[in-house]
Design an enzyme around this catalytic site. Structure first.
Site, PDB file in Angstrom:
ATOM      1  N   HIS A   1       0.868  -1.200   0.000  1.00  0.00           N
ATOM      2  CA  HIS A   1       0.000   0.000   0.000  1.00  0.00           C
ATOM      3  C   HIS A   1       0.893   1.235   0.000  1.00  0.00           C
ATOM      4  O   HIS A   1       1.960   1.248   0.618  1.00  0.00           O
ATOM      5  CB  HIS A   1      -0.899   0.014   1.252  1.00  0.00           C
ATOM      6  CG  HIS A   1      -2.074   0.919   1.115  1.00  0.00           C
ATOM      7  ND1 HIS A   1      -1.986   2.257   1.362  1.00  0.00           N
ATOM      8  CD2 HIS A   1      -3.339   0.686   0.723  1.00  0.00           C
ATOM      9  CE1 HIS A   1      -3.161   2.823   1.135  1.00  0.00           C
ATOM     10  NE2 HIS A   1      -4.014   1.890   0.750  1.00  0.00           N
TER      11      HIS A   1
ATOM     12  N   ASP B   1      -7.960  -5.232  -0.029  1.00  0.00           N
ATOM     13  CA  ASP B   1      -8.446  -6.107  -1.116  1.00  0.00           C
ATOM     14  C   ASP B   1      -8.080  -7.568  -0.930  1.00  0.00           C
ATOM     15  O   ASP B   1      -8.551  -8.416  -1.688  1.00  0.00           O
ATOM     16  CB  ASP B   1      -7.877  -5.607  -2.456  1.00  0.00           C
ATOM     17  CG  ASP B   1      -8.439  -4.241  -2.818  1.00  0.00           C
ATOM     18  OD1 ASP B   1      -7.647  -3.305  -3.002  1.00  0.00           O
ATOM     19  OD2 ASP B   1      -9.673  -4.120  -2.852  1.00  0.00           O
TER      20      ASP B   1
HETATM   21  C1  SDX Z   1      -6.207   0.080  -2.929  1.00  0.00           C
HETATM   22  O1  SDX Z   1      -4.364   4.587  -1.993  1.00  0.00           O
HETATM   23  C2  SDX Z   1      -5.341   3.970  -1.400  1.00  0.00           C
HETATM   24  O2  SDX Z   1      -5.779   4.358  -0.343  1.00  0.00           O
HETATM   25  C3  SDX Z   1      -5.933   2.786  -2.142  1.00  0.00           C
HETATM   26  C4  SDX Z   1      -6.960   1.943  -1.382  1.00  0.00           C
HETATM   27  C5  SDX Z   1      -8.238   2.713  -1.156  1.00  0.00           C
HETATM   28  O3  SDX Z   1      -8.938   2.379  -0.187  1.00  0.00           O
HETATM   29  O4  SDX Z   1      -8.565   3.581  -2.003  1.00  0.00           O
HETATM   30  O5  SDX Z   1      -6.428   1.518  -0.145  1.00  0.00           O
HETATM   31  C6  SDX Z   1      -7.365   0.699  -2.196  1.00  0.00           C
HETATM   32  O6  SDX Z   1      -5.989   0.402  -4.067  1.00  0.00           O
HETATM   33  C7  SDX Z   1      -5.314  -0.890  -2.190  1.00  0.00           C
HETATM   34  C8  SDX Z   1      -4.104  -1.375  -3.065  1.00  0.00           C
HETATM   35  C9  SDX Z   1      -4.602  -2.495  -3.966  1.00  0.00           C
HETATM   36  N1  SDX Z   1      -3.514  -2.897  -4.923  1.00  0.00           N
HETATM   37  C10 SDX Z   1      -2.908  -4.079  -4.817  1.00  0.00           C
HETATM   38  O7  SDX Z   1      -3.097  -4.890  -3.914  1.00  0.00           O
HETATM   39  C11 SDX Z   1      -1.951  -4.368  -5.982  1.00  0.00           C
HETATM   40  C12 SDX Z   1      -0.627  -4.903  -5.444  1.00  0.00           C
HETATM   41  N2  SDX Z   1       0.053  -3.830  -4.752  1.00  0.00           N
HETATM   42  C13 SDX Z   1       1.051  -3.069  -5.471  1.00  0.00           C
HETATM   43  O8  SDX Z   1       0.811  -2.911  -6.824  1.00  0.00           O
HETATM   44  C14 SDX Z   1       1.544  -1.851  -4.710  1.00  0.00           C
HETATM   45  O9  SDX Z   1       1.804  -2.260  -3.445  1.00  0.00           O
HETATM   46  C15 SDX Z   1       0.671  -0.610  -4.653  1.00  0.00           C
HETATM   47  C16 SDX Z   1       0.251  -0.162  -6.010  1.00  0.00           C
HETATM   48  C17 SDX Z   1      -0.534  -0.859  -3.828  1.00  0.00           C
HETATM   49  C18 SDX Z   1       1.505   0.470  -3.978  1.00  0.00           C
HETATM   50  O10 SDX Z   1       2.494   0.828  -4.853  1.00  0.00           O
HETATM   51  P1  SDX Z   1       3.662   1.824  -4.378  1.00  0.00           P
HETATM   52  O11 SDX Z   1       3.343   2.579  -3.165  1.00  0.00           O
HETATM   53  O12 SDX Z   1       4.079   2.588  -5.611  1.00  0.00           O
HETATM   54  O13 SDX Z   1       4.740   0.823  -3.914  1.00  0.00           O
HETATM   55  P2  SDX Z   1       6.029   0.518  -4.706  1.00  0.00           P
HETATM   56  O14 SDX Z   1       5.655   0.014  -6.062  1.00  0.00           O
HETATM   57  O15 SDX Z   1       6.919   1.714  -4.615  1.00  0.00           O
HETATM   58  O16 SDX Z   1       6.616  -0.689  -3.842  1.00  0.00           O
HETATM   59  C19 SDX Z   1       7.734  -0.529  -3.041  1.00  0.00           C
HETATM   60  C20 SDX Z   1       8.517  -1.835  -3.244  1.00  0.00           C
HETATM   61  C21 SDX Z   1       8.927  -2.063  -4.707  1.00  0.00           C
HETATM   62  O17 SDX Z   1      10.082  -2.873  -4.672  1.00  0.00           O
HETATM   63  P3  SDX Z   1      11.559  -2.183  -4.738  1.00  0.00           P
HETATM   64  O18 SDX Z   1      11.563  -1.257  -5.959  1.00  0.00           O
HETATM   65  O19 SDX Z   1      11.685  -1.396  -3.436  1.00  0.00           O
HETATM   66  O20 SDX Z   1      12.513  -3.331  -4.855  1.00  0.00           O
HETATM   67  O21 SDX Z   1       7.677  -2.952  -2.908  1.00  0.00           O
HETATM   68  C22 SDX Z   1       7.479  -3.762  -4.054  1.00  0.00           C
HETATM   69  C23 SDX Z   1       7.811  -2.906  -5.263  1.00  0.00           C
HETATM   70  O22 SDX Z   1       8.241  -3.724  -6.349  1.00  0.00           O
HETATM   71  N3  SDX Z   1       6.069  -4.158  -4.040  1.00  0.00           N
HETATM   72  C24 SDX Z   1       5.624  -5.379  -4.270  1.00  0.00           C
HETATM   73  C25 SDX Z   1       4.236  -5.316  -4.089  1.00  0.00           C
HETATM   74  N4  SDX Z   1       3.881  -4.061  -3.764  1.00  0.00           N
HETATM   75  C26 SDX Z   1       5.020  -3.348  -3.742  1.00  0.00           C
HETATM   76  N5  SDX Z   1       6.262  -6.517  -4.621  1.00  0.00           N
HETATM   77  C27 SDX Z   1       5.484  -7.611  -4.790  1.00  0.00           C
HETATM   78  N6  SDX Z   1       4.149  -7.632  -4.624  1.00  0.00           N
HETATM   79  C28 SDX Z   1       3.482  -6.505  -4.280  1.00  0.00           C
HETATM   80  N7  SDX Z   1       2.178  -6.521  -4.131  1.00  0.00           N
END
Ligand code: SDX
Length: 431
Positions: free
Chosen positions: A308, A366
């Site tokens: 998140h 989710d």
């Molecule tokens: C919602 O914003 C809100 O409030 C949203 C929400 C709401 O109520 O409106 O809460 C609802 O959208 C919840 C999120 C649902 N999405 C998912 O579950 C999809 C999977 N999650 C990711 O795509 C991701 O975690 C996000 C999109 C939710 C957040 O993305 P960020 O903040 O841009 O995080 P990031 O990509 O910068 O991640 C930091 C690190 C990265 O690795 P490094 O570059 O540091 O090596 O964590 C990794 C990412 O690759 N990472 C994951 C991951 N989420 C982040 N790696 C594997 N699996 C994941 N799910």
């Protein structure tokens, strides 16, 4: 007395600029950079808005480090335990919990607007029968602006209020019709003798040829899930609603932009993607393979429902839904539901893996919601529609706040241009 400002120094010119700090009631202070470009000629660069507050708001507060979520100052755990969805919708729209009369009047007003214009029903027939229900939801919600042209007068408080009530009242009816159309069943009219979420279940799951009894456990579970999804500060769909609303367009068009943004798998589409992922993993013995895929930077696979932007702790909503899974499965489903068992095991493995722990990736809202939707008889392709229905009143509250904000202005971000410098046109013969 220390000044509540920060000073930035341009080391290339030695010029200093003192900027005020803007402090809310709780949460991090913000450096007010509204004068930065005018005074200093510089922009700020913050793709994804990791460190940017786009607005002031009094509706919802999230503390991502502590895993706190407040709606108008009330902790989500207390609202989940003591309140119900329509009461919390009132709280978000009007800022205070309603008294008996206010709640009754609000509930009556919503019930008075649950039906949609009969001619809207033919709109669905323009979609292919297997169109994703989010597509028809987005189209039909946007088309409401053609039925209520007065809603375009957004500076009239009465028009804003009636538009808000119409959106809250009609989005379940439109969503249920999107589902019915996708399975070739007749639309079911709203029944105002039912409470909000029970009415939605009835419109989705009943058929004219049979009597249908709403299971109170199912209705209560949906009501609770809807409360948890109602609002969440300036997430991408809410920010999309605010940005489109800042142009002065009508509120129904703004809701359609929110639905389109929510659809993405990185946002509201994640609940559907979680179930698809669990079905792909299929068995506990495959978990480690998928955990490795999620960690592999060369693999686009991510653990859906994990991570998140703001929560770097367990999402308090996920905690409540996870607990609810036990109760709902026990009363309605199979307490040894293989999908739930798989989700629990996947969470356990991930939360003991340094990749997830070091990045503070926890289950979000989710991760478990789809487990409950399935038990309620809601198909996977309707999960994000349910999220949109639950979130729509939150979008409305944020839209109302934005429109009535004294220094509201059109949102128009800038950029850092990295394209070609000015150059002259080259005739074809010379290229
Ligand atoms: C919602 O914003 C809100 O409030 C949203 C929400 C709401 O109520 O409106 O809460 C609802 O959208 C919840 C999120 C649902 N999405 C998912 O579950 C999809 C999977 N999650 C990711 O795509 C991701 O975690 C996000 C999109 C939710 C957040 O993305 P960020 O903040 O841009 O995080 P990031 O990509 O910068 O991640 C930091 C690190 C990265 O690795 P490094 O570059 O540091 O090596 O964590 C990794 C990412 O690759 N990472 C994951 C991951 N989420 C982040 N790696 C594997 N699996 C994941 N799910």
């Amino acid at each position: 007395m220390a000044k509540d400002t920060v000073t930035i120094i341009d080391n290339s010119t030695g010029k200093e600029l003192e900027l005020p700090l803007r402090r809310g009631t709780i949460g991090p202070a913000a450096v007010d950079i509204t004068s930065l470009y005018r005074e200093f000629g510089y922009l700020t660069y913050d793709p994804g808005f990791m460190s940017t507050a786009s607005c002031r708001s009094s509706i919802t507060y999230v503390d991502g480090n502590e895993g706190v979520l407040l709606y108008r100052g009330y902790p989500i755990e207390q609202l989940a335990e003591h309140s119900h969805y329509i009461e919390v919708v009132y709280l978000l729209l009007y800022g205070e919990l309603p008294n008996q009369q206010q709640l009754a009047d609000f509930s009556d007003s919503i019930k008075a607007h649950t039906m949609i214009n009969e001619s809207l029903k033919s709109f669905y027939h323009g979609f292919h029968h297997d169109a994703h229900p989010m597509a028809s939801l987005m189209g039909v919600v946007g088309s409401l602006s053609s039925f209520y042209p007065d809603a375009a007068d957004i500076y009239d408080s009465q028009q804003r209020e009636i538009a808000a009530h119409r959106i809250v009242a009609k989005i379940p009816t439109i969503a249920a019709a999107s589902y019915k159309y996708s399975i070739g069943e007749p639309f079911v009219y709203p029944k105002n003798s039912l409470a909000y979420c029970a009415n939605l279940l009835n419109m989705m799951l009943s058929v004219p040829s049979e009597d249908y009894e709403i299971n109170p456990v199912a209705a209560k579970a949906l009501d609770l899930i809807f409360m948890l999804h109602l609002d969440h500060e300036q997430n991408v769909s809410t920010s999309t609603v605010r940005l489109s609303g800042s142009t002065g367009t009508n509120p129904f068009a703004c809701m359609a932009t929110g639905i389109s943004a929510l659809w993405g798998p990185a946002h509201g589409g994640a609940n559907e993607a979680v179930l698809t992922m669990l079905e792909e993993i299929g068995d506990v013995k495959n978990i480690s393979k998928y955990i490795e895929k999620a960690k592999d930077k060369n693999d686009p696979f991510r653990l859906m429902g994990f991570g998140h932007r703001v929560y770097k702790n367990y999402d308090p909503r996920a905690k409540i839904i996870r607990k609810m899974c036990y109760e709902v499965l026990d009363k309605l489903g199979d307490s040894s539901d293989p999908m739930f068992e798989l989700a629990l095991k996947l969470e356990e493995v991930a939360l003991n893996d340094d990749y997830f722990v070091s990045r503070k990736l926890y289950p979000n809202v989710d991760f478990y919601s789809g487990i409950i939707y399935r038990v309620l008889g809601i198909p996977t392709n309707m999960f994000t529609v349910m999220f949109a229905v639950a979130r729509a009143p939150g979008w409305v509250a944020q839209w109302l706040e934005m429109i009535t904000e004294p220094d509201q202005r059109i949102g128009r971000p800038r950029q850092v241009y990295e394209g070609a410098k000015p150059r002259d046109y080259l005739p074809l013969s010379k290229r």
